[in-house]
Design a protein around this motif. Sequence first.
Motif, PDB file in Angstrom:
ATOM      1  N   LYS A   1      45.146   5.211  33.402  1.00  0.00           N
ATOM      2  CA  LYS A   1      43.796   4.992  33.036  1.00  0.00           C
ATOM      3  C   LYS A   1      43.080   4.074  34.110  1.00  0.00           C
ATOM      4  O   LYS A   1      43.899   3.400  34.525  1.00  0.00           O
ATOM      5  CB  LYS A   1      43.953   3.783  32.324  1.00  0.00           C
ATOM      6  CG  LYS A   1      44.196   3.798  30.330  1.00  0.00           C
ATOM      7  CD  LYS A   1      44.103   2.758  29.239  1.00  0.00           C
ATOM      8  CE  LYS A   1      43.671   3.061  28.326  1.00  0.00           C
ATOM      9  NZ  LYS A   1      43.981   2.147  26.918  1.00  0.00           N
ATOM     10  N   LYS A   5      32.503  -2.379  33.239  1.00  0.00           N
ATOM     11  CA  LYS A   5      34.324  -2.159  33.110  1.00  0.00           C
ATOM     12  C   LYS A   5      34.394  -2.490  34.268  1.00  0.00           C
ATOM     13  O   LYS A   5      34.186  -2.640  35.517  1.00  0.00           O
ATOM     14  CB  LYS A   5      34.587   0.205  33.020  1.00  0.00           C
ATOM     15  CG  LYS A   5      33.687   0.459  32.283  1.00  0.00           C
ATOM     16  CD  LYS A   5      33.951   1.816  31.950  1.00  0.00           C
ATOM     17  CE  LYS A   5      33.931   2.945  30.794  1.00  0.00           C
ATOM     18  NZ  LYS A   5      33.569   3.918  31.121  1.00  0.00           N
ATOM     19  N   GLU A   6      35.963  -3.169  33.693  1.00  0.00           N
ATOM     20  CA  GLU A   6      36.912  -3.788  34.677  1.00  0.00           C
ATOM     21  C   GLU A   6      37.800  -2.432  35.071  1.00  0.00           C
ATOM     22  O   GLU A   6      38.437  -1.750  34.124  1.00  0.00           O
ATOM     23  CB  GLU A   6      37.016  -5.151  33.734  1.00  0.00           C
ATOM     24  CG  GLU A   6      38.182  -5.432  34.857  1.00  0.00           C
ATOM     25  CD  GLU A   6      39.467  -6.520  34.060  1.00  0.00           C
ATOM     26  OE1 GLU A   6      39.875  -7.132  34.978  1.00  0.00           O
ATOM     27  OE2 GLU A   6      38.839  -7.339  33.177  1.00  0.00           O
ATOM     28  N   TYR A  66      40.099   2.731  33.827  1.00  0.00           N
ATOM     29  CA  TYR A  66      39.778   1.197  33.921  1.00  0.00           C
ATOM     30  C   TYR A  66      40.541   0.693  32.564  1.00  0.00           C
ATOM     31  O   TYR A  66      41.159   1.221  31.643  1.00  0.00           O
ATOM     32  CB  TYR A  66      38.505   1.290  33.240  1.00  0.00           C
ATOM     33  CG  TYR A  66      37.277   2.195  34.170  1.00  0.00           C
ATOM     34  CD1 TYR A  66      36.456   1.380  35.491  1.00  0.00           C
ATOM     35  CD2 TYR A  66      37.245   3.890  34.701  1.00  0.00           C
ATOM     36  CE1 TYR A  66      36.171   2.146  36.419  1.00  0.00           C
ATOM     37  CE2 TYR A  66      36.723   3.835  35.985  1.00  0.00           C
ATOM     38  CZ  TYR A  66      35.934   3.432  36.613  1.00  0.00           C
ATOM     39  OH  TYR A  66      35.479   4.249  37.760  1.00  0.00           O
ATOM     40  N   LYS A  67      39.866  -0.745  31.856  1.00  0.00           N
ATOM     41  CA  LYS A  67      40.341  -1.275  31.097  1.00  0.00           C
ATOM     42  C   LYS A  67      39.738  -0.771  29.626  1.00  0.00           C
ATOM     43  O   LYS A  67      38.701  -0.699  30.244  1.00  0.00           O
ATOM     44  CB  LYS A  67      40.699  -2.937  31.461  1.00  0.00           C
ATOM     45  CG  LYS A  67      42.368  -3.188  32.065  1.00  0.00           C
ATOM     46  CD  LYS A  67      42.238  -4.628  32.565  1.00  0.00           C
ATOM     47  CE  LYS A  67      42.964  -5.432  33.343  1.00  0.00           C
ATOM     48  NZ  LYS A  67      43.185  -6.707  33.197  1.00  0.00           N
ATOM     49  N   LYS A  84      33.086  -5.328  37.088  1.00  0.00           N
ATOM     50  CA  LYS A  84      32.438  -4.998  35.506  1.00  0.00           C
ATOM     51  C   LYS A  84      31.111  -5.533  35.246  1.00  0.00           C
ATOM     52  O   LYS A  84      30.307  -4.550  34.676  1.00  0.00           O
ATOM     53  CB  LYS A  84      33.251  -6.099  34.216  1.00  0.00           C
ATOM     54  CG  LYS A  84      32.768  -6.296  33.599  1.00  0.00           C
ATOM     55  CD  LYS A  84      33.925  -6.200  32.120  1.00  0.00           C
ATOM     56  CE  LYS A  84      34.000  -6.000  30.461  1.00  0.00           C
ATOM     57  NZ  LYS A  84      34.743  -6.260  30.111  1.00  0.00           N
ATOM     58  N   TYR A  97      29.490   4.633  41.175  1.00  0.00           N
ATOM     59  CA  TYR A  97      30.123   4.991  39.449  1.00  0.00           C
ATOM     60  C   TYR A  97      29.033   5.342  38.591  1.00  0.00           C
ATOM     61  O   TYR A  97      29.959   6.967  38.243  1.00  0.00           O
ATOM     62  CB  TYR A  97      30.110   4.052  39.187  1.00  0.00           C
ATOM     63  CG  TYR A  97      30.453   3.867  37.297  1.00  0.00           C
ATOM     64  CD1 TYR A  97      31.677   4.053  36.732  1.00  0.00           C
ATOM     65  CD2 TYR A  97      29.699   3.817  36.289  1.00  0.00           C
ATOM     66  CE1 TYR A  97      32.455   3.646  35.092  1.00  0.00           C
ATOM     67  CE2 TYR A  97      30.079   3.538  34.951  1.00  0.00           C
ATOM     68  CZ  TYR A  97      31.262   4.074  34.410  1.00  0.00           C
ATOM     69  OH  TYR A  97      31.876   4.434  33.413  1.00  0.00           O
TER      70      TYR A  97
END
Length: 425
Positions: free
Chosen positions: A422, A324-325, A424-425, A319, A283
């Motif tokens: 997207k 982040k989810e 990530y949410k 997360k 990430y």
Amino acid sequence: MIKYNIGLLLVLSIIVTLFTGCSSDKKSPIEEQPQKQAEIQPKEDRDPSYIELEKIMNEAKKGKIQESAFTIFESTTELVKADMGEPDKVDQAGEGFYATYEKKQVVFGYNIGGEIFDIRSYSPKLHEITEEVVKHSYGEPDVIRKVNDESIYVYKVGANVELKIIISNQSKVIDHVSVYNPQRIEAIAYLLDIKGESPHLSKKSWESMMKWRKEIVEFSKGQNHMYMNGPNVKKVALTFDDGPDSTVTPGIINVLDRYKVKGNFFFLGSQINQYPEVVKEAYDRGHLVLSHTYNHIELTKIGREEIRKEIKDTGEAIKSIIGKEPAILRTPYGSTNQEVADAVRSEEYSIVLWSIDSLDWAQKDPDVIVDNVVNHIRNGDIILMHSDSDEYDTYEALPTIIEALQNQGYEIVDLETLLGVKAYK
């Protein structure tokens, strides 16, 4: 003589007085004109609704709406995001994807290539304009469509421009307006079949795989938030399933970084807690960390609640490490049916499968893996590989694959860039 002159003066005085008296009540044409103009001034020149509709039409002819500088001719989601940031939500419906910016009360519709084809305004000013005023101002529409509890008035205002006025059948006022370019919809039809072969598969396994490939591509056509490939542009995505581990995944990350390209890692929840530092490294270096469920089981063989648990548990695990989810899921084995698709969407995830299978899991030869990718590459391909500890050959093949794709002019990007969704949410 004097009497004659006096008499003449009296006659002239009377004539002048009579002429002046007859003319005093009659206005000159110059005096009449302002009054006449006021009498024939159209009502719509004084009515804010007509003024607003005139502005809407003028902007529509330019391919835009008043609330936005972007157009349906040249603008892209990339430009919109650079100016307005990430949308509040993205939905897929019928002809494309719709990014909503709630504070601006604007929605951008775009195709799978990220080209804006529809711009919608939900300005409160529109809710004061009635159906009657629309017809009086614009005349009868070219087309009227009835959808649910709305009427859509379509006015063709240019070669590739349609102005749509969406009117509530209950309130009879405008709900929103849309400026639409039908020409930009064509990119959505770009759907690839799945490529990739292996000499190591049995005849029965190969036939079963080919049957599944045909069925899943057909199934994806009617699904929202499900992708087999990207648009018909010279961009492709490298994806890696089944990690993380302590050797192959870090090695792949290093290769990607060396070539300055982005990767997409579909990690297993059961592996994430064992190698959190690898997840964070992926990430932190700008690669996407996505979901491959928790236990790598066929989702079509379990119930809806179990499916949702597989997704939730993995999302929470990711997360807890990166903050982040994810919003993208790859189903194990690509096993997907309607129940799975509905459950995934209920969790606000997109499903991303693949259009090239490197079959690295079936052949332990870097050269064969390379050929399987390079010999089948097409615009928009999503390439399936693996990054678990058994796939060292994938790590060895990766530099050659990247160099070959770049030499052919392909840009290697992440899935968020390729698909315009997207991560990530």
